[in-house]
Scaffold this motif. Structure first.
Motif, mmCIF file in Angstrom:
data_model
loop_
_atom_site.group_PDB
_atom_site.id
_atom_site.type_symbol
_atom_site.label_atom_id
_atom_site.label_comp_id
_atom_site.label_asym_id
_atom_site.label_seq_id
_atom_site.Cartn_x
_atom_site.Cartn_y
_atom_site.Cartn_z
ATOM 1 N N ALA A 83 74.222 20.139 -22.588
ATOM 2 C CA ALA A 83 74.174 19.066 -23.579
ATOM 3 C C ALA A 83 74.121 17.751 -22.822
ATOM 4 O O ALA A 83 74.526 17.676 -21.653
ATOM 5 C CB ALA A 83 75.382 19.100 -24.506
ATOM 6 N N ARG A 85 75.175 13.614 -22.979
ATOM 7 C CA ARG A 85 75.949 12.557 -23.613
ATOM 8 C C ARG A 85 75.619 11.243 -22.901
ATOM 9 O O ARG A 85 75.799 11.138 -21.685
ATOM 10 C CB ARG A 85 77.454 12.826 -23.505
ATOM 11 C CG ARG A 85 77.881 14.171 -24.084
ATOM 12 C CD ARG A 85 77.888 14.163 -25.600
ATOM 13 N NE ARG A 85 78.421 15.412 -26.133
ATOM 14 C CZ ARG A 85 77.677 16.420 -26.604
ATOM 15 N NH1 ARG A 85 76.343 16.296 -26.603
ATOM 16 N NH2 ARG A 85 78.233 17.526 -27.067
ATOM 17 N N GLU A 101 69.589 10.551 -25.080
ATOM 18 C CA GLU A 101 70.013 11.947 -25.160
ATOM 19 C C GLU A 101 68.847 12.867 -25.511
ATOM 20 O O GLU A 101 68.712 13.959 -24.940
ATOM 21 C CB GLU A 101 71.139 12.075 -26.192
ATOM 22 C CG GLU A 101 72.441 11.436 -25.719
ATOM 23 C CD GLU A 101 73.540 11.431 -26.779
ATOM 24 O OE1 GLU A 101 74.657 10.991 -26.475
ATOM 25 O OE2 GLU A 101 73.259 11.884 -27.922
ATOM 26 N N GLY A 105 67.521 15.463 -22.817
ATOM 27 C CA GLY A 105 67.584 16.849 -23.280
ATOM 28 C C GLY A 105 66.225 17.516 -23.212
ATOM 29 O O GLY A 105 66.112 18.703 -22.870
ATOM 30 N N VAL A 115 69.818 24.126 -24.978
ATOM 31 C CA VAL A 115 70.750 23.084 -25.382
ATOM 32 C C VAL A 115 71.759 23.663 -26.367
ATOM 33 O O VAL A 115 71.398 24.362 -27.317
ATOM 34 C CB VAL A 115 70.001 21.897 -26.023
ATOM 35 C CG1 VAL A 115 70.983 20.893 -26.614
ATOM 36 C CG2 VAL A 115 69.098 21.223 -24.990
ATOM 37 N N ASP A 116 73.033 23.378 -26.128
ATOM 38 C CA ASP A 116 74.114 23.764 -27.034
ATOM 39 C C ASP A 116 74.993 22.535 -27.218
ATOM 40 O O ASP A 116 75.768 22.168 -26.342
ATOM 41 C CB ASP A 116 74.919 24.924 -26.442
ATOM 42 C CG ASP A 116 76.039 25.395 -27.373
ATOM 43 O OD1 ASP A 116 76.357 24.681 -28.346
ATOM 44 O OD2 ASP A 116 76.601 26.475 -27.117
ATOM 45 N N LEU A 117 74.875 21.887 -28.366
ATOM 46 C CA LEU A 117 75.593 20.631 -28.580
ATOM 47 C C LEU A 117 77.072 20.837 -28.882
ATOM 48 O O LEU A 117 77.862 19.902 -28.748
ATOM 49 C CB LEU A 117 74.940 19.842 -29.719
ATOM 50 C CG LEU A 117 73.482 19.434 -29.494
ATOM 51 C CD1 LEU A 117 72.960 18.661 -30.701
ATOM 52 C CD2 LEU A 117 73.345 18.598 -28.228
ATOM 53 N N ASP A 118 77.451 22.037 -29.296
ATOM 54 C CA ASP A 118 78.840 22.284 -29.698
ATOM 55 C C ASP A 118 79.721 22.768 -28.550
ATOM 56 O O ASP A 118 80.851 22.302 -28.392
ATOM 57 C CB ASP A 118 78.873 23.304 -30.844
ATOM 58 C CG ASP A 118 78.194 22.793 -32.093
ATOM 59 O OD1 ASP A 118 78.350 21.589 -32.389
ATOM 60 O OD2 ASP A 118 77.501 23.590 -32.757
#
Length: 322
Positions: A83, A85, A101, A105, A115-118
């Protein structure tokens, strides 16, 4: 090489804390940003005035296009989900962080990353400041649980207690860490000692008022197992020469001109002399005025000095003594 993202408006103070605690060769490179060739990751997690520490990918100018080009050319050297930031530090770069971002990304997905935003395996920090952009893979996000320890939430409270974030910065400046003995000869409600205990030091406190001694013990019992607090005169401490490794204390401010049998100048001068006797390492001394002459008269060398604004009518003077 590591990237440090600093907190607050006084970069010199933040850099000094990081240098004393975790990164001896750290240097500021832009507002709110510093780099260090080495970093103690365990100690970095205890820093108050550093928010993030990352393994530096590189630096370029503060544009999204330059950041993307830097990342595209970099040897990433990781495997897993990612991810991004982005931060515009103090609003100084005028960069659209959401666009940054997305673009960064996109560079990573083009190179085969998911991509894993969590819950990503790796987080790329993109810090834009003034005319600089620094990219780094997040290594440490520092403890920010200071609100839970603010003075009004402790078992014993008295007005005028020090903010825990500043107290943490001061104990780090003094060199507190696992196994060190840190003294506060005017400990009040124990805020400095709490932060010393939380970074692994053994807190030792003295105060002239029995009420404060009882309150400090009550507060420390909520956060630390191994500590000692006693009632005494800061100008006549019941400790042998060199008994402690470091000291931090916040002197009474001018409106409190009488303390027990001392006037303020006698108390400060006497305490500085006594703390010099019992301390092997650094002392960080806080007051509402500049006491450098008194510190030198007491046998200390002034390593550095910071002036921190509290409000319009009060500045805190911080002396780092050795």
């Amino acid at each position: 090489m590591y990237l440090l993202e600093l907190v607050g408006s006084d970069d010199d103070f933040a850099v000094a804390e990081a240098r004393a605690a975790a990164a001896p060769a750290v240097e500021r490179v832009a507002p709110g940003l510093a780099v260090a060739p080495s970093l103690d990751l365990d100690r970095a997690s205890d820093l108050a005035f550093t928010r993030y520490a990352s393994r530096l990918v590189g630096r370029t100018d503060a544009s999204v296009e330059s950041a993307a080009a830097l990342l595209d050319a970099a040897n990433v050297g990781i495997e897993g989900t990612v991810a991004v930031r982005a931060a515009d530090v103090r609003g100084s770069a005028g960069v659209d962080t959401q666009r940054a971002e997305r673009e960064l990304g996109g560079v990573l997905t083009d190179r085969g990353f998911s991509v894993d935003l969590d819950d990503p395996d790796f987080v790329l920090r993109a810090a834009f400041s003034d005319d600089t952009c620094a990219l780094g893979w997040l290594a440490v996000a520092t403890d920010r649980d200071y609100d839970a320890r603010k003075p009004t939430k402790r078992p014993f409270f008295q007005p005028g207690s020090m903010d825990p974030m500043l107290a943490r910065g001061l104990v780090n400046l003094a060199g507190a860490r696992d196994g060190t003995r840190l003294l506060d000869p005017m400990c009040g409600t124990g805020g400095v000692l709490i932060e010393a205990g939380l970074v692994g030091a053994r807190p030792l406190g003295n105060d002239a008022q029995e009420k404060m001694v009882r309150g400090a013990r009550e507060n420390l019992a909520a956060y630390a197992d191994d500590f000692a607090v006693w009632r005494g005169d800061a100008t006549r401490l019941p400790l042998r020469d060199g008994a402690v490794d470091a000291a931090v204390f916040d002197a009474p401010y001018g409106r409190q001109s009488k303390i027990e049998t001392h006037d303020l100048s006698d108390l400060v001068g006497g305490a500085l002399t006594e703390v010099e006797r019992v301390t092997e390492g650094r002392c960080v001394f806080v007051a509402d005025r500049d006491w450098r002459d008194e510190a030198r008269d007491a046998g200390w060398t002034v390593e550095s000095r910071f002036v921190r604004r509290v409000h319009r009518s009060l500045d805190r003077h911080v002396l780092v003594l050795k």
